[in-house]
Each structure stands twice: as structure tokens, then as C-alpha cells.
Design a protein around this motif. Structure first.
Motif, PDB file in Angstrom:
ATOM      1  N   GLU A 183      20.095  40.375  14.412  1.00  0.00           N
ATOM      2  CA  GLU A 183      19.424  39.136  14.028  1.00  0.00           C
ATOM      3  C   GLU A 183      18.873  38.434  15.267  1.00  0.00           C
ATOM      4  N   GLN A 184      17.744  37.766  15.104  1.00  0.00           N
ATOM      5  CA  GLN A 184      17.111  37.056  16.218  1.00  0.00           C
ATOM      6  C   GLN A 184      18.044  35.994  16.811  1.00  0.00           C
ATOM      7  N   GLU A 185      18.811  35.324  15.968  1.00  0.00           N
ATOM      8  CA  GLU A 185      19.724  34.275  16.451  1.00  0.00           C
ATOM      9  C   GLU A 185      20.797  34.866  17.377  1.00  0.00           C
ATOM     10  N   GLU A 186      21.298  36.054  17.056  1.00  0.00           N
ATOM     11  CA  GLU A 186      22.271  36.724  17.928  1.00  0.00           C
ATOM     12  C   GLU A 186      21.625  37.105  19.254  1.00  0.00           C
ATOM     13  N   LEU A 187      20.384  37.600  19.193  1.00  0.00           N
ATOM     14  CA  LEU A 187      19.678  37.970  20.414  1.00  0.00           C
ATOM     15  C   LEU A 187      19.484  36.746  21.311  1.00  0.00           C
ATOM     16  N   LYS A 188      19.173  35.597  20.724  1.00  0.00           N
ATOM     17  CA  LYS A 188      19.029  34.359  21.508  1.00  0.00           C
ATOM     18  C   LYS A 188      20.321  34.031  22.252  1.00  0.00           C
ATOM     19  N   LYS A 189      21.460  34.233  21.604  1.00  0.00           N
ATOM     20  CA  LYS A 189      22.752  33.979  22.258  1.00  0.00           C
ATOM     21  C   LYS A 189      22.955  34.931  23.440  1.00  0.00           C
ATOM     22  N   ALA A 190      22.599  36.196  23.243  1.00  0.00           N
ATOM     23  CA  ALA A 190      22.733  37.175  24.318  1.00  0.00           C
ATOM     24  C   ALA A 190      21.833  36.818  25.496  1.00  0.00           C
ATOM     25  N   LEU A 191      20.605  36.431  25.211  1.00  0.00           N
ATOM     26  CA  LEU A 191      19.676  36.067  26.278  1.00  0.00           C
ATOM     27  C   LEU A 191      20.140  34.820  27.020  1.00  0.00           C
ATOM     28  N   ALA A 192      20.751  33.883  26.306  1.00  0.00           N
ATOM     29  CA  ALA A 192      21.290  32.675  26.951  1.00  0.00           C
ATOM     30  C   ALA A 192      22.446  33.028  27.885  1.00  0.00           C
ATOM     31  N   ILE A 193      23.290  33.961  27.484  1.00  0.00           N
ATOM     32  CA  ILE A 193      24.391  34.410  28.351  1.00  0.00           C
ATOM     33  C   ILE A 193      23.814  35.050  29.609  1.00  0.00           C
ATOM     34  N   ARG A 194      22.824  35.904  29.445  1.00  0.00           N
ATOM     35  CA  ARG A 194      22.195  36.553  30.601  1.00  0.00           C
ATOM     36  C   ARG A 194      21.570  35.537  31.532  1.00  0.00           C
ATOM     37  N   GLU A 195      20.900  34.536  30.978  1.00  0.00           N
ATOM     38  CA  GLU A 195      20.296  33.510  31.835  1.00  0.00           C
ATOM     39  C   GLU A 195      21.366  32.756  32.613  1.00  0.00           C
ATOM     40  N   GLU A 196      22.457  32.418  31.954  1.00  0.00           N
ATOM     41  CA  GLU A 196      23.545  31.706  32.637  1.00  0.00           C
ATOM     42  C   GLU A 196      24.116  32.538  33.783  1.00  0.00           C
ATOM     43  N   VAL A 197      24.418  33.807  33.515  1.00  0.00           N
ATOM     44  CA  VAL A 197      25.074  34.651  34.518  1.00  0.00           C
ATOM     45  C   VAL A 197      24.101  35.107  35.607  1.00  0.00           C
ATOM     46  N   PHE A 198      23.011  35.739  35.210  1.00  0.00           N
ATOM     47  CA  PHE A 198      22.137  36.355  36.205  1.00  0.00           C
ATOM     48  C   PHE A 198      21.222  35.354  36.901  1.00  0.00           C
ATOM     49  N   VAL A 199      20.680  34.381  36.179  1.00  0.00           N
ATOM     50  CA  VAL A 199      19.739  33.441  36.777  1.00  0.00           C
ATOM     51  C   VAL A 199      20.470  32.257  37.407  1.00  0.00           C
ATOM     52  N   ASN A 200      21.256  31.537  36.611  1.00  0.00           N
ATOM     53  CA  ASN A 200      21.917  30.332  37.121  1.00  0.00           C
ATOM     54  C   ASN A 200      23.033  30.637  38.111  1.00  0.00           C
ATOM     55  N   GLU A 201      23.880  31.604  37.782  1.00  0.00           N
ATOM     56  CA  GLU A 201      25.033  31.894  38.637  1.00  0.00           C
ATOM     57  C   GLU A 201      24.669  32.779  39.835  1.00  0.00           C
ATOM     58  N   GLN A 202      23.919  33.860  39.584  1.00  0.00           N
ATOM     59  CA  GLN A 202      23.664  34.832  40.647  1.00  0.00           C
ATOM     60  C   GLN A 202      22.317  34.654  41.332  1.00  0.00           C
ATOM     61  N   GLY A 203      21.482  33.770  40.832  1.00  0.00           N
ATOM     62  CA  GLY A 203      20.229  33.463  41.502  1.00  0.00           C
ATOM     63  C   GLY A 203      19.101  34.469  41.317  1.00  0.00           C
ATOM     64  N   CYS A 204      19.186  35.309  40.306  1.00  0.00           N
ATOM     65  CA  CYS A 204      18.092  36.255  40.038  1.00  0.00           C
ATOM     66  C   CYS A 204      16.886  35.470  39.522  1.00  0.00           C
ATOM     67  N   PRO A 205      15.684  35.904  39.873  1.00  0.00           N
ATOM     68  CA  PRO A 205      14.489  35.197  39.376  1.00  0.00           C
ATOM     69  C   PRO A 205      14.396  35.282  37.849  1.00  0.00           C
ATOM     70  N   LEU A 206      14.109  34.173  37.226  1.00  0.00           N
ATOM     71  CA  LEU A 206      14.000  34.116  35.771  1.00  0.00           C
ATOM     72  C   LEU A 206      12.975  35.127  35.256  1.00  0.00           C
ATOM     73  N   GLU A 207      11.867  35.259  35.955  1.00  0.00           N
ATOM     74  CA  GLU A 207      10.813  36.170  35.493  1.00  0.00           C
ATOM     75  C   GLU A 207      11.221  37.636  35.568  1.00  0.00           C
ATOM     76  N   ASP A 208      12.251  37.957  36.349  1.00  0.00           N
ATOM     77  CA  ASP A 208      12.735  39.336  36.437  1.00  0.00           C
ATOM     78  C   ASP A 208      13.824  39.655  35.412  1.00  0.00           C
ATOM     79  N   GLU A 209      14.432  38.627  34.847  1.00  0.00           N
ATOM     80  CA  GLU A 209      15.573  38.862  33.958  1.00  0.00           C
ATOM     81  C   GLU A 209      15.164  39.360  32.581  1.00  0.00           C
ATOM     82  N   PHE A 210      14.090  38.878  32.058  1.00  0.00           N
ATOM     83  CA  PHE A 210      13.706  39.217  30.691  1.00  0.00           C
ATOM     84  C   PHE A 210      12.499  40.148  30.716  1.00  0.00           C
TER      85      PHE A 210
END
Length: 145
Positions: A8-35
Motif C-alpha cells: 500500500e502507498q501509505e506503508e511505502l510513505k512510512k518506509a520512505l520517512a524512516i529512510r529520510e530520518e536515518v540516511f538524510v537527517n542522521e547520516q547526512g546523505c543528500p536528500l536527492e540521492d536517497e530516493f
């Protein structure tokens, strides 16, 4: 702990939010490279979501490259690490890869997690390389199919 394939799209949104928190906010990966173009439900990738006490806390995906399952974007929200969730994610992605006919899985593991992957049967197959500013190694595991 509940691990599910994302359908479901709603589940995918949750997964993408987790990735943004960990990889972008916590580890500093560029947002444009994460997705990327695989962050959808079209079947090119199989995404999973792990819930711990009804909270979405971890995710990962497996993409198929020439009959090899490539485990990607494995991450867990910081407060939920050390509960064995990483092992659950890897195991579920391997299971999906085998269901799809893969005899081998691979991943680009951050070097600080190399020991974790060794414990799960992965072999280091490269020298260290930089991906999104973080040292990684190629890791491979043979799986039954």
C-alpha cells in the motif's frame, strides 16, 4: 515485531520517512540521492516494513539485478536498534529474493556494519569504497533457491 511486504502507498510513505530520518537527517546523505525510480510499488523492487509495538521502525528493499537479489536501503530508527530488527530485515529480504529465484544476494554494507553482515553469512567481496560520503564494502551471500 511484525514484518510485512509493502503493498500500500501509505506503508511505502512510512518506509520512505524512516529512510529520510536515518540516511538524510542522521547520516547526512543528500536528500536527492536517497530516493530513486525504485521507490514505488511497480514490482521492480520489493519493499518491507517492520513494526515494533505498532510503530513502523525499520525498512529495506530488494531489487533484482541479473538474477541476484540486491539488498538496499536497510535501516532502523535509532531508538529501536539492538532489538534484532536488522537481522529480521535481512532475513525477510533474503526470503523474498529466494522466492523470486535468486541464488545469491549482495549488498553495499557500511563498513561499521561489516561484522554484523559477517555474522549473517555474508562475505566481503571488495575493498572499501565511498557511497554518499560513507565508506561501504560489497558483501555477497549464496542463498538456496
Amino acid at each position: 515485531m511484525l514484518t510485512t511486504k509493502i503493498t500500500e502507498q501509505e506503508e511505502l510513505k512510512k518506509a520512505l520517512a524512516i529512510r529520510e530520518e536515518v540516511f538524510v537527517n542522521e547520516q547526512g546523505c543528500p536528500l536527492e540521492d536517497e530516493f530513486d525510480q525504485f521507490d514505488n510499488l511497480d514490482g521492480m523492487c520489493k519493499h518491507i516494513l517492520v513494526h515494533y509495538h505498532d510503530q513502523a521502525v525499520g525498512t529495506g528493499r530488494v531489487r533484482f539485478v541479473q538474477d541476484v537479489g540486491k539488498l538496499e536501503r536497510i535501516c532502523i530508527l535509532e531508538p529501536y536498534r539492538k532489538f534484532g530488527i536488522g537481522k529480521v530485515i535481512v532475513s525477510k529480504l533474503e526470503e523474498i529474493a529466494v522466492e523470486q529465484g535468486a541464488a545469491q544476494v549482495k549488498l553495499h554494507g557500511q563498513t561499521h556494519a561489516e561484522g554484523f553482515y559477517h555474522k549473517l553469512g555474508y562475505q566481503t567481496a571488495s575493498e572499501s569504497f565511498i557511497e554518499d560520503g560513507i565508506p561501504h564494502v560489497l558483501m555477497i551471500k549464496e542463498v538456496a533457491n
